[in-house]
Design an enzyme around this catalytic site. Structure first.
Site, PDB file in Angstrom:
ATOM      1  N   LYS A 196       0.782  -1.340  -0.029  1.00 45.42           N
ATOM      2  CA  LYS A 196       0.038  -0.037   0.168  1.00 45.42           C
ATOM      3  C   LYS A 196       1.005   1.204   0.063  1.00 45.42           C
ATOM      4  O   LYS A 196       2.126   1.148   0.016  1.00 45.42           O
ATOM      5  CB  LYS A 196      -0.882   0.135   1.301  1.00 45.42           C
ATOM      6  CG  LYS A 196      -1.685  -1.507   1.405  1.00 45.42           C
ATOM      7  CD  LYS A 196      -2.526  -1.488   0.285  1.00 45.42           C
ATOM      8  CE  LYS A 196      -3.089  -3.131   0.135  1.00 45.42           C
ATOM      9  NZ  LYS A 196      -4.138  -3.582   1.093  1.00 45.42           N
TER      10      LYS A 196
HETATM   11  C1  PLP Z   1      -4.869  -4.645   1.805  1.00 46.17           C
HETATM   12  C2  PLP Z   1      -6.364  -4.539   1.379  1.00 46.17           C
HETATM   13  C3  PLP Z   1      -7.189  -5.103   2.534  1.00 46.17           C
HETATM   14  C4  PLP Z   1      -6.653  -5.955   3.875  1.00 46.17           C
HETATM   15  O1  PLP Z   1      -5.577  -5.254   4.454  1.00 46.17           O
HETATM   16  P1  PLP Z   1      -4.399  -5.997   5.086  1.00 46.17           P
HETATM   17  O2  PLP Z   1      -3.756  -4.918   5.990  1.00 46.17           O
HETATM   18  O3  PLP Z   1      -3.574  -6.537   3.975  1.00 46.17           O
HETATM   19  O4  PLP Z   1      -5.195  -6.951   6.313  1.00 46.17           O
HETATM   20  C5  PLP Z   1      -8.631  -4.924   2.463  1.00 46.17           C
HETATM   21  N1  PLP Z   1      -9.138  -4.383   1.480  1.00 46.17           N
HETATM   22  C6  PLP Z   1      -8.287  -3.866   0.310  1.00 46.17           C
HETATM   23  C7  PLP Z   1      -9.163  -3.244  -0.733  1.00 46.17           C
HETATM   24  C8  PLP Z   1      -7.079  -4.021   0.261  1.00 46.17           C
HETATM   25  O5  PLP Z   1      -6.366  -3.603  -0.698  1.00 46.17           O
END
Ligand code: PLP
Length: 422
Positions: free
Chosen positions: A209
């Site tokens: 991210k």
């Molecule tokens: C990455 C992501 C998640 C989950 O986040 P984590 O930190 O990996 O648990 C949920 N929704 C979306 C759209 C994501 O890209």
């Protein structure tokens, strides 16, 4: 990443964290200090994040999935309820609702932008109600860094309010994205005050991210009572100090003869989780948050270059479809590629394209396999017809996008794509 072989170009993954010396120093300072978990770095990060997204409050937690789980729980979503989730998302948006005991009403998306609109949400609501479910919330996903249309008469906030639903914005892709509708600029995560049933946003700080904690997440919102519930649920449901306007349920146990709270006392009104973020992770993501604008700018520059360099490959390859209602903080460069046409013209399948690109040192990924196609959900709900999500899935390929990429890397990707598609 392995050191490049001399004469060989370095591998470009589809996404990569950006860690600088100042981040390392911030983490090292925590390790030398008194708190490893839930100390001053968590508090400082929560304040900085709330300020950055214009929210009254932010609760840091273990990851984006935990943030979703906390949001659904704080809204009281449970068995018999349903949450509307677009099928073009990561598994967690839907799984977290199921863990709360709720059903998932999968919604279709626009095949170009990958975003759920009002019409798709309305269709999912109607289907859920026909099934006898009590629809409680919309969970729009701000895919790739662009928001679903939230504000205005045609927005999902108005739909949520009209239908008496809460909003859980999955903003895991969209930290720093700004809503532009109605002449105002509103950062994603500020909360939608017009949605009376509750409005929360969730973020992830996974390394792919825009900013990373290692593992980390957050819930943001504007309603103090709702955010207090999120905060409690994140830490075992424990209450040490009542919120303003609240009292302990058992004052005889809580208070001494002078009416002061006993120093050891805590109370639990409902069972919670341990979804806390550690100070180690908070220090990393707080340090990165300080660079967010620079990171977003670099990603925007790379996306502008992609638009330019991919233009000659049209109509076979097109850059992501832009929506007019936000200023995106790009998380993914989800290009749209007509793989069928490429194959008809004697080219390769998507699988072979990805393998060939990998051979040229270019990592790609597909975001996403529509979640309603997963075996678990097909067993539960049968085969739903969500053609927009299927079309989006058939055409999408996420190209490398991360701040340390050089401008020339975009040329490299575009040239490689041209080569492997023909
Ligand atoms: C990455 C992501 C998640 C989950 O986040 P984590 O930190 O990996 O648990 C949920 N929704 C979306 C759209 C994501 O890209």
């Amino acid at each position: 990443m392995a050191d490049p072989v001399p004469g060989e170009l370095p591998f470009l993954p589809y996404g990569r964290q950006s860690v600088e010396e100042e981040d390392i120093a911030a983490v090292a300072a925590v390790l030398r200090g008194d708190w490893l978990t839930q100390g001053p770095a968590v508090t400082a990060f929560e304040r900085a994040l709330a300020a950055r997204v214009g929210a009254a409050d932010a609760v840091a937690c273990a990851n984006g999935t935990a943030a979703l789980r906390l949001a659904y729980a704080a809204l009281g979503i449970g068995p018999g309820d349903a949450v509307v989730v677009p099928s073009n998302t990561f598994l967690a948006t839907a799984s977290a609702a199921r863990h709360a005991g709720a059903e998932v009403a999968f919604a279709d998306v626009d095949p170009d932008s990958g975003l759920m609109g009002v019409a798709e949400a309305e269709a999912a609501i109607a289907r859920a109600r026909k099934a006898g479910w009590r629809v409680r919330a919309l969970a729009p996903v701000h895919y790739a860094g662009q928001t679903a249309q939230m504000t205005g008469a045609a927005g999902l906030a108005a739909l949520a309010q009209a239908e008496g639903l809460a909003l859980v914005e999955d903003a895991c892709h969209a930290i720093g994205t700004v809503d532009l509708s109605e002449g105002c600029e509103t950062p994603v995560g500020a909360g939608r005050a017009e949605v009376e049933a509750g409005s929360l946003a969730v973020f992830s700080f996974h390394p792919v991210k825009t900013i990373a904690a290692g593992e980390g997440g957050a819930v943001t919102g504007g309603d103090p009572a709702l955010m207090a519930r999120v905060r409690r649920l994140c830490n075992h449901g424990m209450m040490r100090v009542p919120e303003p306007g609240e009292d302990f349920a058992d004052p005889d146990a809580a208070l001494d003869a002078e009416g002061n709270t006993n120093p050891w006392y805590y109370e639990m009104a409902e069972p919670g989780f341990n979804h806390r973020l550690s100070d180690i992770h908070a220090a990393l993501v707080l340090s990165q948050l300080g660079r967010l604008d620079r990171l977003i700018e670099r990603r925007a520059r790379l996306m502008a270059l992609y638009a330019e360099r991919l233009a000659p490959l049209a109509p076979l390859v097109r850059p992501p479809a832009l929506v007019p209602w936000c200023r995106p903080a790009w998380h993914l460069c989800a290009a749209r590629i007509d793989f069928d046409a490429a194959l008809d013209a004697g080219g390769r399948t998507r699988s072979a394209v990805m393998t060939a690109l990998r051979g040229l040192g270019i990592g790609t990924q597909v975001h996403y396999i529509p979640v309603h196609r997963q075996p678990y959900w097909r067993r539960r709900y049968g085969d739903l017809a969500l053609p927009g999500a299927m079309t989006h899935y058939a055409h999408t390929l996420s190209l490398p996008l991360f701040p340390a990429m050089a401008d020339g890397d975009v040329d490299r990707v575009a040239a490689a794509l041209e080569r492997v598609l023909s």
